[in-house]
Scaffold this motif. Structure first.
Motif, PDB file in Angstrom:
ATOM      1  N   ASN A   1      21.024  -6.626  19.325  1.00 11.34           N
ATOM      2  CA  ASN A   1      19.913  -7.468  18.875  1.00 11.34           C
ATOM      3  C   ASN A   1      18.771  -6.623  18.314  1.00 11.34           C
ATOM      4  O   ASN A   1      18.107  -7.030  17.348  1.00 11.34           O
ATOM      5  CB  ASN A   1      19.407  -8.321  20.040  1.00 11.34           C
ATOM      6  N   ALA A   2      18.554  -5.461  18.931  1.00 13.23           N
ATOM      7  CA  ALA A   2      17.504  -4.578  18.424  1.00 13.23           C
ATOM      8  C   ALA A   2      17.824  -4.107  17.011  1.00 13.23           C
ATOM      9  O   ALA A   2      16.944  -4.056  16.136  1.00 13.23           O
ATOM     10  CB  ALA A   2      17.321  -3.387  19.369  1.00 13.23           C
ATOM     11  N   ARG A   3      19.098  -3.769  16.761  1.00 17.03           N
ATOM     12  CA  ARG A   3      19.487  -3.335  15.411  1.00 17.03           C
ATOM     13  C   ARG A   3      19.338  -4.457  14.390  1.00 17.03           C
ATOM     14  O   ARG A   3      18.901  -4.250  13.264  1.00 17.03           O
ATOM     15  CB  ARG A   3      20.929  -2.832  15.445  1.00 17.03           C
ATOM     16  N   LYS A   4      19.697  -5.677  14.795  1.00 13.83           N
ATOM     17  CA  LYS A   4      19.569  -6.819  13.870  1.00 13.83           C
ATOM     18  C   LYS A   4      18.106  -7.036  13.472  1.00 13.83           C
ATOM     19  O   LYS A   4      17.791  -7.254  12.301  1.00 13.83           O
ATOM     20  CB  LYS A   4      20.140  -8.071  14.521  1.00 13.83           C
ATOM     21  N   PHE A   5      17.195  -6.982  14.472  1.00 11.34           N
ATOM     22  CA  PHE A   5      15.784  -7.195  14.139  1.00 11.34           C
ATOM     23  C   PHE A   5      15.241  -6.035  13.316  1.00 11.34           C
ATOM     24  O   PHE A   5      14.376  -6.228  12.463  1.00 11.34           O
ATOM     25  CB  PHE A   5      14.974  -7.371  15.423  1.00 11.34           C
ATOM     26  N   ALA A   6      15.731  -4.803  13.578  1.00  8.26           N
ATOM     27  CA  ALA A   6      15.281  -3.659  12.771  1.00  8.26           C
ATOM     28  C   ALA A   6      15.674  -3.844  11.311  1.00  8.26           C
ATOM     29  O   ALA A   6      14.893  -3.554  10.403  1.00  8.26           O
ATOM     30  CB  ALA A   6      15.861  -2.364  13.340  1.00  8.26           C
ATOM     31  N   ARG A   7      16.906  -4.366  11.073  1.00  7.54           N
ATOM     32  CA  ARG A   7      17.328  -4.630   9.688  1.00  7.54           C
ATOM     33  C   ARG A   7      16.475  -5.732   9.067  1.00  7.54           C
ATOM     34  O   ARG A   7      16.114  -5.668   7.892  1.00  7.54           O
ATOM     35  CB  ARG A   7      18.802  -4.993   9.663  1.00  7.54           C
ATOM     36  N   GLU A   8      16.164  -6.745   9.865  1.00 12.56           N
ATOM     37  CA  GLU A   8      15.305  -7.833   9.354  1.00 12.56           C
ATOM     38  C   GLU A   8      13.927  -7.293   8.990  1.00 12.56           C
ATOM     39  O   GLU A   8      13.333  -7.683   7.974  1.00 12.56           O
ATOM     40  CB  GLU A   8      15.196  -8.933  10.415  1.00 12.56           C
ATOM     41  N   LEU A   9      13.383  -6.398   9.833  1.00 16.67           N
ATOM     42  CA  LEU A   9      12.076  -5.811   9.574  1.00 16.67           C
ATOM     43  C   LEU A   9      12.109  -4.944   8.323  1.00 16.67           C
ATOM     44  O   LEU A   9      11.174  -4.941   7.512  1.00 16.67           O
ATOM     45  CB  LEU A   9      11.654  -4.999  10.801  1.00 16.67           C
ATOM     46  N   GLU A  10      13.230  -4.215   8.134  1.00 16.30           N
ATOM     47  CA  GLU A  10      13.362  -3.362   6.956  1.00 16.30           C
ATOM     48  C   GLU A  10      13.502  -4.194   5.690  1.00 16.30           C
ATOM     49  O   GLU A  10      12.949  -3.833   4.642  1.00 16.30           O
ATOM     50  CB  GLU A  10      14.564  -2.438   7.142  1.00 16.30           C
ATOM     51  N   ASN A  11      14.232  -5.304   5.769  1.00 12.41           N
ATOM     52  CA  ASN A  11      14.369  -6.187   4.604  1.00 12.41           C
ATOM     53  C   ASN A  11      13.034  -6.812   4.223  1.00 12.41           C
ATOM     54  O   ASN A  11      12.830  -7.194   3.057  1.00 12.41           O
ATOM     55  CB  ASN A  11      15.387  -7.284   4.893  1.00 12.41           C
ATOM     56  N   ALA A  12      12.128  -6.971   5.208  1.00 11.84           N
ATOM     57  CA  ALA A  12      10.812  -7.539   4.918  1.00 11.84           C
ATOM     58  C   ALA A  12       9.871  -6.510   4.280  1.00 11.84           C
ATOM     59  O   ALA A  12       8.745  -6.862   3.925  1.00 11.84           O
ATOM     60  CB  ALA A  12      10.193  -8.094   6.195  1.00 11.84           C
ATOM     61  N   GLY A  13      10.282  -5.252   4.133  1.00 13.40           N
ATOM     62  CA  GLY A  13       9.469  -4.240   3.477  1.00 13.40           C
ATOM     63  C   GLY A  13       8.780  -3.286   4.410  1.00 13.40           C
ATOM     64  O   GLY A  13       7.971  -2.473   3.966  1.00 13.40           O
ATOM     65  N   TYR A  14       9.083  -3.351   5.709  1.00  7.72           N
ATOM     66  CA  TYR A  14       8.465  -2.462   6.678  1.00  7.72           C
ATOM     67  C   TYR A  14       9.454  -1.376   7.098  1.00  7.72           C
ATOM     68  O   TYR A  14      10.668  -1.548   6.960  1.00  7.72           O
ATOM     69  CB  TYR A  14       7.990  -3.227   7.920  1.00  7.72           C
TER      70      TYR A  14
ATOM     71  N   GLN B   1       0.803  -1.215   0.000  1.00  8.87           N
ATOM     72  CA  GLN B   1       0.000   0.000   0.000  1.00  8.87           C
ATOM     73  C   GLN B   1       0.835   1.263   0.000  1.00  8.87           C
ATOM     74  O   GLN B   1       0.305   2.349  -0.045  1.00  8.87           O
ATOM     75  CB  GLN B   1      -0.908   0.013   1.240  1.00  8.87           C
ATOM     76  N   GLU B   2       2.149   1.125   0.119  1.00 12.93           N
ATOM     77  CA  GLU B   2       2.990   2.316   0.262  1.00 12.93           C
ATOM     78  C   GLU B   2       2.951   3.156  -0.996  1.00 12.93           C
ATOM     79  O   GLU B   2       2.778   4.368  -0.960  1.00 12.93           O
ATOM     80  CB  GLU B   2       4.413   1.881   0.599  1.00 12.93           C
ATOM     81  N   ASN B   3       3.147   2.487  -2.153  1.00  9.82           N
ATOM     82  CA  ASN B   3       3.170   3.243  -3.404  1.00  9.82           C
ATOM     83  C   ASN B   3       1.807   3.859  -3.692  1.00  9.82           C
ATOM     84  O   ASN B   3       1.699   5.001  -4.140  1.00  9.82           O
ATOM     85  CB  ASN B   3       3.585   2.329  -4.544  1.00  9.82           C
ATOM     86  N   THR B   4       0.734   3.067  -3.406  1.00 11.72           N
ATOM     87  CA  THR B   4      -0.619   3.580  -3.672  1.00 11.72           C
ATOM     88  C   THR B   4      -0.920   4.790  -2.809  1.00 11.72           C
ATOM     89  O   THR B   4      -1.463   5.791  -3.264  1.00 11.72           O
ATOM     90  CB  THR B   4      -1.647   2.478  -3.393  1.00 11.72           C
ATOM     91  N   ALA B   5      -0.521   4.682  -1.515  1.00  7.37           N
ATOM     92  CA  ALA B   5      -0.785   5.801  -0.608  1.00  7.37           C
ATOM     93  C   ALA B   5      -0.010   7.034  -1.011  1.00  7.37           C
ATOM     94  O   ALA B   5      -0.495   8.158  -0.945  1.00  7.37           O
ATOM     95  CB  ALA B   5      -0.441   5.401   0.818  1.00  7.37           C
ATOM     96  N   SER B   6       1.240   6.843  -1.446  1.00  3.89           N
ATOM     97  CA  SER B   6       2.055   8.005  -1.828  1.00  3.89           C
ATOM     98  C   SER B   6       1.515   8.657  -3.075  1.00  3.89           C
ATOM     99  O   SER B   6       1.486   9.876  -3.200  1.00  3.89           O
ATOM    100  CB  SER B   6       3.510   7.552  -2.019  1.00  3.89           C
ATOM    101  N   GLU B   7       1.059   7.786  -4.057  1.00  2.53           N
ATOM    102  CA  GLU B   7       0.543   8.363  -5.303  1.00  2.53           C
ATOM    103  C   GLU B   7      -0.762   9.121  -5.060  1.00  2.53           C
ATOM    104  O   GLU B   7      -0.947  10.238  -5.519  1.00  2.53           O
ATOM    105  CB  GLU B   7       0.334   7.244  -6.321  1.00  2.53           C
ATOM    106  N   SER B   8      -1.669   8.440  -4.292  1.00  3.03           N
ATOM    107  CA  SER B   8      -2.947   9.100  -4.036  1.00  3.03           C
ATOM    108  C   SER B   8      -2.769  10.352  -3.191  1.00  3.03           C
ATOM    109  O   SER B   8      -3.433  11.356  -3.370  1.00  3.03           O
ATOM    110  CB  SER B   8      -3.920   8.137  -3.347  1.00  3.03           C
TER     111      SER B   8
END
Length: 359
Positions: free
Chosen positions: A301-314, A220-227
């Protein structure tokens, strides 16, 4: 008459392989060759190994004949002397005493009531009797290098002593010589690698995790940004344009009121339309809802999970509270109806129980 039976036993062991004490047991001997002790640096001459066999109790007459001839007595007197000697030994053994036979050994009983024998160092081998142990020192020689002068070899003579083979110690190889240097180089490389690794870990810990980033679903990111861009482009108006528009609408509304005739279309603007025309920027800012996915006590550990979350598209967000670093996503309050669906999706993907904060 005092008859020394122990002396007779010692004398017979030089010429006989077995000497029997009737009713007690027998002493047996077996030849032992010369022994070289490289640790002590000595050579032991040939000898006999002396043992005691309690099963040899039948009188073979050797000890009686020897005492009879040496003491010049009758066979009966020799037999009585031997029987008395054996009886004294048995009595001492029963009292848990050690019976010493001079230059032969010692007899005793163990905890199983069996007669044991511990021989002395007397050498009963006639051929090497009286020979002491020979001490020797190895001769260390190095290999001749280069063109060394050859020494003429002299023929051996019968009077020459037997040659002793020297122990040659070879030079150490290049690997043994270089071993200390290799160990030192390996230690330096290990220390350098450890230093670089610690330096990289420190730099990672100092890196800041992205904060306060509004999260939207990847689809929904692209749709929200375009709209959003189209809506902002069409609806955002300057303050002057808004004022002019309101004035024109007010004038037209007044004219329409004064000159309202049947069948004429009305172009007036209602108060609701005027309110909706206010730009979004003048309204209150939209609040975000923080969905916590995991909490960590370690910043790494917090940084590692943040990178994992970012790689998942969030878009990850990290907030610290109560000594714990909470990692999750932020959702605008205007999309509160999608929170439950987002929590289920995040819990399924990251195997956790997300919690919405300030919701």
């Amino acid at each position: 008459m005092n008859i020394d039976v122990a002396k007779a036993i010692k004398e017979l062991l030089f010429t006989n392989d077995a000497v029997i004490l009737p009713g007690l047991g027998g002493f047996t001997s077996s030849p032992v060759s010369a022994v070289v002790d490289y640790v002590q640096g000595s050579v032991q001459p040939p000898s006999k190994k002396l043992e005691f066999n309690p099963n040899l109790v039948i009188n073979d007459g050797i000890l009686v004949n020897h005492i009879q001839s040496s003491e010049v007595i009758t066979a009966q007197e020799a037999t009585v002397a031997i029987d008395n000697y054996v009886a004294g030994i048995k009595e001492s053994l029963e009292q848990r005493e050690i019976v010493d036979i001079p230059e032969v050994g010692r007899l005793y009983k163990d905890y199983e009531q069996k007669v044991r024998f511990m021989p002395d160092n007397t050498n009963f081998e006639i051929g090497s009797f009286g020979l002491p142990p020979v001490q020797f020192n190895p001769i260390v020689r190095q290999k001749n290098q280069g063109n060394a002068e050859t020494t003429p070899v002299r023929k051996a003579r019968p009077s020459d002593p037997l040659p002793v083979s020297p122990i040659v110690v070879e030079d150490k190889g290049w690997a043994e010589k270089a071993l200390p240097w290799l160990i030192a180089v390996a230690a330096v490389l290990l220390a350098f690698s450890l230093f670089m690794w610690l330096n990289d870990s420190t730099s990672e810990q100092q890196a800041d995790v992205p904060q306060a980033r509004v999260n939207v679903k990847p689809t929904q990111e692209n749709t929200a940004s375009e709209s959003g861009s189209d809506t902002n482009t069409d609806n955002i108006m300057t303050e002057d344009e808004t004022t002019n528009t309101n004035q024109d609408q007010a004038g037209s509304h007044q004219n329409d009121t004064e000159e309202d005739t049947p069948g004429r279309p009305s172009n007036s603007t209602t108060p609701d339309e005027s309110i909706n025309s206010i730009p979004p920027s003048s309204q209150n800012e939209v609040k975000n809802i923080f969905v916590v996915i995991h909490s960590f006590g370690s910043a790494n550990n917090a940084r590692k999970f943040a990178r994992e979350l970012e790689n998942a598209g969030y878009t990850p967000t990290t907030k610290e509270r109560g000594g714990l670093k909470r990692v999750g996503v932020e959702v605008p309050e205007t999309r509160a109806n999608e929170i439950d669906e987002l929590i289920k999706e995040l819990g399924r993907k990251f195997k956790s129980s997300p919690v919405a904060v300030d919701y």
